[in-house]
Design a protein around this motif. Structure first.
Motif, PDB file in Angstrom:
ATOM      1  N   UNK A   1      -3.931   6.863  -0.943  1.00 13.74           N
ATOM      2  CA  UNK A   1      -3.216   6.932   0.443  1.00 13.74           C
ATOM      3  C   UNK A   1      -3.555   5.603   1.394  1.00 13.74           C
ATOM      4  N   UNK A   2      -2.661   5.204   1.731  1.00 15.54           N
ATOM      5  CA  UNK A   2      -2.795   4.033   2.769  1.00 15.54           C
ATOM      6  C   UNK A   2      -3.772   4.502   3.876  1.00 15.54           C
TER       7      UNK A   2
ATOM      8  N   UNK B   1       0.841  -1.172   0.004  1.00 22.55           N
ATOM      9  CA  UNK B   1       0.029   0.093  -0.113  1.00 22.55           C
ATOM     10  C   UNK B   1       0.877   1.278   0.026  1.00 22.55           C
ATOM     11  N   UNK B   2       2.009   1.207   0.760  1.00 22.31           N
ATOM     12  CA  UNK B   2       2.731   2.526   0.836  1.00 22.31           C
ATOM     13  C   UNK B   2       3.698   2.441  -0.495  1.00 22.31           C
TER      14      UNK B   2
END
Length: 143
Positions: free
Chosen positions: A64-65, A53-54
């Protein structure tokens, strides 16, 4: 490469047992191998998703996570869920440690493995108190 993680875990367990069977006295590092495997199995999927995710957000224009909740009942529930995963990791790691102890069958050479189970159990107990405290005293949002 991340797909190979379970194979690496299995290889680590096999090599650790081979080392112990060949006469090595169990050390902190042998115990750490079991701890690593337990954590890898219990938390591995979450850790990989967290990193994916990052990476997607930073380098591939992804969203954005999502952050875990910081306040109230949702935060308490998240903390309990993380403790349950810690309990799973401890159970898996402890079973591996007990397996190593049984395979070696020499109490003098495996004393540090017993110590690892106890130390990790103390950490688990502290984590339990910390995680479940939010159930009784939820974190309140700052005004």
């Amino acid at each position: 490469m991340l797909i190979c993680t379970p194979l690496i875990d299995l290889l680590l367990a096999i090599l650790t047992v081979i080392d112990l069977r060949n006469g090595a006295t169990a050390s902190f590092m042998h115990g750490l191998a079991a701890v690593y495997i337990g954590i890898s199995i219990a938390f591995g999927h979450r850790m990989i998703k967290w990193a994916d995710d990052r990476f997607a957000y930073r380098f591939a224009g992804g969203p954005a996570p999502k952050r875990p909740p910081k306040y109230g009942a949702a935060h308490a529930r998240h903390e309990r869920q993380m403790w349950y995963l810690h309990l799973l990791a401890w159970t898996i790691g402890s079973l591996i440690l007990y397996g190593m102890i049984l395979i070696v069958d020499d109490a003098d050479r495996t004393m540090s493995l017993y110590g690892m189970i106890i130390r990790w159990g103390i950490v688990l107990l502290i984590d339990f108190i910390w995680s479940f405290s939010y159930t009784f005293w939820p974190r309140k949002e700052k005004v």
